[in-house]
Every structure is written in C-alpha cells, then in structure tokens.
Motif scaffolding. Structure first.
Motif, PDB file in Angstrom:
ATOM      1  N   ILE A   1      -6.034  -5.397  11.769  1.00 20.44           N
ATOM      2  CA  ILE A   1      -6.208  -4.028  11.271  1.00 20.44           C
ATOM      3  C   ILE A   1      -4.889  -3.269  11.326  1.00 20.44           C
ATOM      4  CG2 ILE A   1      -7.307  -1.796  11.735  1.00 20.44           C
ATOM      5  CD1 ILE A   1      -9.705  -3.453  12.853  1.00 20.44           C
ATOM      6  N   GLU A   2      -4.194  -3.401  12.461  1.00 26.51           N
ATOM      7  CA  GLU A   2      -2.914  -2.718  12.624  1.00 26.51           C
ATOM      8  C   GLU A   2      -1.899  -3.188  11.588  1.00 26.51           C
ATOM      9  OE1 GLU A   2       0.596  -2.110  16.015  1.00 26.51           O
ATOM     10  OE2 GLU A   2      -1.268  -3.132  16.520  1.00 26.51           O
ATOM     11  N   ALA A   3      -1.864  -4.499  11.338  1.00 28.32           N
ATOM     12  CA  ALA A   3      -0.904  -5.039  10.369  1.00 28.32           C
ATOM     13  C   ALA A   3      -1.184  -4.516   8.966  1.00 28.32           C
ATOM     14  CB  ALA A   3      -0.949  -6.568  10.382  1.00 28.32           C
ATOM     15  N   ILE A   4      -2.458  -4.442   8.593  1.00 29.58           N
ATOM     16  CA  ILE A   4      -2.821  -3.929   7.266  1.00 29.58           C
ATOM     17  C   ILE A   4      -2.457  -2.453   7.150  1.00 29.58           C
ATOM     18  CG2 ILE A   4      -4.750  -3.432   5.719  1.00 29.58           C
ATOM     19  CD1 ILE A   4      -6.107  -5.970   6.854  1.00 29.58           C
TER      20      ILE A   4
ATOM     21  N   THR B   1       0.276  -0.700   4.609  1.00 30.72           N
ATOM     22  CA  THR B   1      -0.031   0.404   3.705  1.00 30.72           C
ATOM     23  C   THR B   1       0.962   1.547   3.890  1.00 30.72           C
ATOM     24  OG1 THR B   1      -2.386  -0.157   3.756  1.00 30.72           O
ATOM     25  CG2 THR B   1      -1.805   2.063   3.025  1.00 30.72           C
ATOM     26  N   LEU B   2       1.240   1.897   5.163  1.00 28.73           N
ATOM     27  CA  LEU B   2       2.203   2.963   5.438  1.00 28.73           C
ATOM     28  C   LEU B   2       3.599   2.589   4.946  1.00 28.73           C
ATOM     29  CD1 LEU B   2       1.121   4.026   9.039  1.00 28.73           C
ATOM     30  CD2 LEU B   2       0.868   5.355   6.938  1.00 28.73           C
TER      31      LEU B   2
ATOM     32  N   GLU C   1       8.049   3.339   1.133  1.00 29.47           N
ATOM     33  CA  GLU C   1       8.936   2.840   0.077  1.00 29.47           C
ATOM     34  C   GLU C   1       8.830   3.717  -1.159  1.00 29.47           C
ATOM     35  OE1 GLU C   1      11.236   0.501  -0.026  1.00 29.47           O
ATOM     36  OE2 GLU C   1      10.971   0.117   2.113  1.00 29.47           O
ATOM     37  N   ALA C   2       7.589   4.166  -1.475  1.00 30.45           N
ATOM     38  CA  ALA C   2       7.401   5.030  -2.640  1.00 30.45           C
ATOM     39  C   ALA C   2       8.137   6.356  -2.449  1.00 30.45           C
ATOM     40  CB  ALA C   2       5.910   5.272  -2.873  1.00 30.45           C
TER      41      ALA C   2
ATOM     42  N   THR D   1       3.713  12.846   7.625  1.00 27.04           N
ATOM     43  CA  THR D   1       2.643  13.677   7.056  1.00 27.04           C
ATOM     44  C   THR D   1       2.497  13.429   5.558  1.00 27.04           C
ATOM     45  OG1 THR D   1       3.036  15.395   8.717  1.00 27.04           O
ATOM     46  CG2 THR D   1       1.848  16.047   6.718  1.00 27.04           C
ATOM     47  N   MET D   2       3.622  13.253   4.910  1.00 22.15           N
ATOM     48  CA  MET D   2       3.585  13.022   3.453  1.00 22.15           C
ATOM     49  C   MET D   2       2.935  11.693   3.104  1.00 22.15           C
ATOM     50  SD  MET D   2       7.345  14.386   2.377  1.00 22.15           S
ATOM     51  CE  MET D   2       7.932  15.972   2.996  1.00 22.15           C
ATOM     52  N   THR D   3       3.044  10.702   4.011  1.00 19.51           N
ATOM     53  CA  THR D   3       2.455   9.383   3.703  1.00 19.51           C
ATOM     54  C   THR D   3       0.939   9.428   3.725  1.00 19.51           C
ATOM     55  OG1 THR D   3       2.496   8.689   6.039  1.00 19.51           O
ATOM     56  CG2 THR D   3       4.428   8.153   4.692  1.00 19.51           C
ATOM     57  N   GLU D   4       0.356  10.511   4.247  1.00 23.63           N
ATOM     58  CA  GLU D   4      -1.101  10.617   4.247  1.00 23.63           C
ATOM     59  C   GLU D   4      -1.639  10.749   2.831  1.00 23.63           C
ATOM     60  OE1 GLU D   4      -2.055  13.854   6.803  1.00 23.63           O
ATOM     61  OE2 GLU D   4      -1.301  12.861   8.617  1.00 23.63           O
ATOM     62  N   ALA D   5      -0.798  11.246   1.925  1.00 26.96           N
ATOM     63  CA  ALA D   5      -1.165  11.296   0.507  1.00 26.96           C
ATOM     64  C   ALA D   5      -0.258  10.335  -0.241  1.00 26.96           C
ATOM     65  CB  ALA D   5      -0.950  12.705  -0.034  1.00 26.96           C
ATOM     66  N   PRO D   6      -0.827   9.371  -0.983  1.00 26.41           N
ATOM     67  CA  PRO D   6      -0.008   8.333  -1.621  1.00 26.41           C
ATOM     68  C   PRO D   6       1.123   8.888  -2.469  1.00 26.41           C
ATOM     69  CG  PRO D   6      -2.353   7.822  -1.821  1.00 26.41           C
ATOM     70  CD  PRO D   6      -2.257   9.195  -1.226  1.00 26.41           C
ATOM     71  N   ASN D   7       0.969  10.068  -3.067  1.00 28.13           N
ATOM     72  CA  ASN D   7       1.988  10.599  -3.958  1.00 28.13           C
ATOM     73  C   ASN D   7       2.930  11.583  -3.270  1.00 28.13           C
ATOM     74  OD1 ASN D   7       0.983   9.187  -6.194  1.00 28.13           O
ATOM     75  ND2 ASN D   7      -0.585  10.764  -6.516  1.00 28.13           N
ATOM     76  N   GLY D   8       2.824  11.682  -1.908  1.00 30.41           N
ATOM     77  CA  GLY D   8       3.689  12.619  -1.202  1.00 30.41           C
ATOM     78  C   GLY D   8       3.257  14.042  -1.482  1.00 30.41           C
ATOM     79  N   ARG D   9       4.257  14.914  -1.719  1.00 29.33           N
ATOM     80  CA  ARG D   9       3.969  16.326  -1.961  1.00 29.33           C
ATOM     81  C   ARG D   9       3.240  16.532  -3.274  1.00 29.33           C
ATOM     82  NH1 ARG D   9       9.883  18.627  -0.081  1.00 29.33           N
ATOM     83  NH2 ARG D   9       9.400  18.852   2.120  1.00 29.33           N
TER      84      ARG D   9
END
Length: 326
Positions: A274-277, A281-282, A287-288, A318-326
């Motif tokens: 779970i941690e690795a997945i 994702t993060l 990278e994005a 905090t920004m990584t919580e939304a895939p598109n950032g801000r």
C-alpha cells in the motif's frame, strides 16, 4: 498491449487467468510491469482470489545454483499436484532494460507444463534483489491460483534483504568455497533466512560451511517458540536433498500458521505494498508539478529568501493532493 487496456477487458482476462490460461497471466503481469492505468481494476478483480498462496523467496550470491534449485523445487511441488508460479528477477540489460537471462534456460524442464507459470522480470535498476513490480506480480500469480509462488532474486550478494518483506518463507542458498559463510554474517542476511541451504554439498568445504552457519545461528537470540532457522545440504544439479527442502518449507508454513506469524507477515507485506503504491502516486504527481511552473516558482522564492524550504515543501505536498496542482 492493445485490446486489454480498457477496464471492461479486465474481468475476462482475470477469468482466463483463473482457468489456467498462461497468456492471460502473462498479460496481467505485463500490465503490472508497465504500470498500466487499469491496474486498480486488475487489483480489484483479483482481490477475492488472492491471499492464499505460500510465497517462497529464494536468494543467494551468483553461482550458488538458485535457478537449478528453483527448477527442482518446482519438480517436487508438481509431484504434489500443486500449481506453481515462479517469478525470476534478473539483472536489467543496459541496452534494452529487459531481463538479461529472460529465457530461463535452467527451468526449461517445466516450460510446457500447464501447471507451472514461469516469468522473468527485469530488476530495472531496483536495488534489493527484486523488481519494483514484484509484489503486485506475486498478487497476480496468487490470484491466478498458483500455490506456491516462488520468487528468485537477482544474485547480487549481501544486499538482497528485501525478499524477506515479500516472502512467507525465505531460503538463503550458500555454496562451499565462495565465502558465503562469511557473507551470511553481514548485512542482515543471517536474519532474513528461515532456511539455509548449503548447495553443491558434494564439494570440498561443504561441511565447514554447514558448521559455520550452524554456529552463527546458535549465537542468535530467539524468543521461546520462535522458529530456529534450519540448515540443509543439497546437490540440486542431481536433485539430491530437494525433498528435504520442501519438507522444511512445509514445516515452516505450519509453524507460521500455528503461531499466527503468517498473518502478521502478510499484513506487513500488504502495508508495504500500500505504501509503495501511495508513494508511486505521489511521485507521479510531483513529476507533473516539476514539469510546470509551480516548483520553479517555489524555488525562486526560496532562493530570494522570501520563503524557507520547509514551508515551500509543505505547499508542494499540499498541491499534490489535487492531481492538477493549483
């Protein structure tokens, strides 16, 4: 992998894998290795069928006979009418990134056996003797009905302790005359072994290696009822001692079940997966953000003294919580 990327193809693929179709199993493992977008659907479809396979890790230095031993273990398990899965993690080609020993020549005895699935996986530079995709590939073979699943690591020496976090039972292979009795005392290798196998036991020095390992085990501290690693002799090239290895594996599995340790090991394995997945994702989201202007803007503020790096890092997380950032 055209034709199986759509999520509606996943249930059919899993059904075929459960029925023993090796091509379906191969495609599922390829999806795992490629990090395909349908992986969540694959994992969900396999979940009701996974969790029963006994995962056997097999590690050791180059030249100790890992592939030959794996081949003979498969032979014995097939005599017991078990469906066997094998994941053989090989070094990566510096040119293609593929598995250098992908043909698995030493395991061709079982290549046409429908009750055996053998897959070479490239380490792709991942350290610890495994591929980053190995845990999820194990889940595929487990869900496809393979029990046991044997994972043979890259032969890189003293750093292959990662297998202990993946396997229910870990075998460490040694061979006389290769300095392995000294290596076993280093880098945690002694601690990860549930069973030591002194392979090529017909060679000079086998008895000394056997005694050295027994002596080091005797120095270890164990709680009452804790498993004491076994030390066995074998000559895998002549199929000698392999039945005894399988008997020790069975005994260890029964011990794990009786003490509740099997459940604990599998929960730790699930937590690591779970941690690795989640980290993957993060990492992808980071990278994005790196490709956009967000990270560059934060870096400029830190360089100008307008922002400290800890605050900037907090904003980035905090920004990584939304895939598109801000």
């Amino acid at each position: 992998m055209t034709g199986i990327r759509r999520s509606r193809d996943v249930p059919e693929l899993v059904t075929r894998a459960r029925e023993g179709d090796p091509r379906a199993v191969a495609r599922l493992v390829s999806l795992v290795e490629d990090g395909d977008g349908v992986l969540p659907q694959v994992a969900a479809a396999l979940a009701p069928f996974a969790g029963d396979a006994h995962v056997i890790g097999l590690t050791g230095s180059p030249g100790v006979g890992k592939s030959t031993t794996t081949n003979e273990l498969v032979r014995v398990f097939r005599k017991q009418q078990k469906r066997v899965g094998v994941l053989a993690v090989d070094p990566s080609s510096p040119f293609t990134g593929g598995a250098i020993l992908g043909d698995r020549v030493r395991m061709q005895d079982h290549a046409t056996d429908p009750g055996v699935y053998i897959r070479s996986m490239s380490s792709r530079g991942h350290l610890g003797g495994l591929s980053a995709a190995t845990p999820q590939a194990v889940r595929v073979l487990d869900g496809a009905g393979c029990d046991p699943v044997i994972v043979e690591t890259v032969g890189v020496g003293q750093a292959e302790v990662e297998i202990a976090g993946l396997a229910d039972t870990t075998l460490v292979l040694l061979a006389p005359g290769m300095g392995d009795s000294i290596q076993a005392a280093k880098a945690g290798v002694l601690e990860i072994a549930d069973i030591f196998v002194v392979n090529k036991a017909d060679r000079d020095g086998a008895d000394a290696t056997y005694r050295d390992i027994q002596g080091m085990i005797g120095l270890g501290e164990r709680a009452p009822g804790q498993w004491r690693p076994k030390v066995l002799r074998a000559v895998a090239a002549r199929a000698e001692g392999v039945e005894e290895i399988v008997a020790a594996i069975t005994e260890h599995r029964e011990h794990l079940q009786d003490t509740g340790e099997l459940r604990k090991r599998r929960e730790r394995r699930a937590a690591a997966e779970i941690e690795a997945i989640a980290l993957g994702t993060l990492r992808a989201r980071m990278e994005a953000l790196r490709e956009g202007a967000v990270l560059a803007d934060l870096a400029r503020q830190v360089a100008d003294g307008d922002l400290d790096p800890h605050t900037a890092a907090g904003e980035l997380v905090t920004m990584t919580e939304a895939p598109n950032g801000r």
